[in-house]
Design a protein around this motif. Structure first.
Motif: not given
Length: 209
Positions: A18-27
């Protein structure tokens, strides 16, 4: 692309894969522009403004393996408070992959509607932060949930804001008795809502049909 995070800055007990995010992932083709609003517009929305953006990983919570056999999430994880959290206080954002709501995977356990008007949702199945480990209160806390998902804004610059989903401690209520906050070491739990459980029931019935 999601922000890369070194293993040294990952939350404790963060799972592999699982990739840890520090902000939204917006593809693409989505962009952050669809989430942006101005000072005047934010006032009309009457949403809590979070500023500055909170640190990540969050110093307020801890991901913890669930080892109690009677716990509904036994063998998985829960999210515990690292300090006392007062009523109505902000805990952390719910981060994941931004996507159009019509593309929602109805079998996902991590998909939340961000904005009905924009028809956008956030799915934390493959990309997320600590908030993805918040369990439903059922079978855990007789008194009901002690936290809730709430629409909010994050300040991105002078007069500029973006929409987010935040996790907040329940407010105390008009009589001051609804919530006393969340104690240090207590599991943070919300209500997933009737729609979530209805969808799971329908999926189970189809699978067993």
């Amino acid at each position: 692309m999601p922000h890369e995070t070194s293993s040294a800055s990952l939350p404790k007990n963060w799972p592999r894969g699982i990739t840890f995010l520090t902000t939204l992932h917006i593809p693409p083709p989505l962009t952050s522009a669809s989430l942006q609003t101005t000072t005047s517009a934010s006032s009309s929305l009457d949403l809590t403004i979070i500023k500055p953006a909170p640190p990540t990983p969050s110093p307020l919570v801890r991901i913890t393996p669930v080892t109690t056999p009677s716990h509904p999430a036994h063998g998985q994880h829960g999210l515990l408070a690292l300090r006392t959290l007062p009523p109505s206080s902000f805990i952390l954002f719910y981060l994941g992959t931004l996507h159009p709501s019509p593309t929602t995977d109805h079998e996902s356990n991590y998909d939340l509607s961000l904005d009905r008007d924009l028809d956008l949702s956030i799915d934390a199945t493959h990309y997320g932060n600590e908030a993805r480990f918040i369990n439903d209160y059922r079978g855990i806390r007789l008194e009901g949930p002690n936290a809730e998902f709430r629409d909010c804004l994050v300040e991105m610059g002078p007069g500029k804001y973006e929409r987010r989903i935040g996790v907040f401690v329940l407010n105390a209520g008009k009589a001051g008795k609804r919530s006393k906050g969340i104690a240090k070491g207590e599991e943070i739990v919300v209500s997933y809502g009737k729609g979530f459980w209805s969808a799971r029931k329908e999926a189970s019935e189809v699978g067993n049909g």
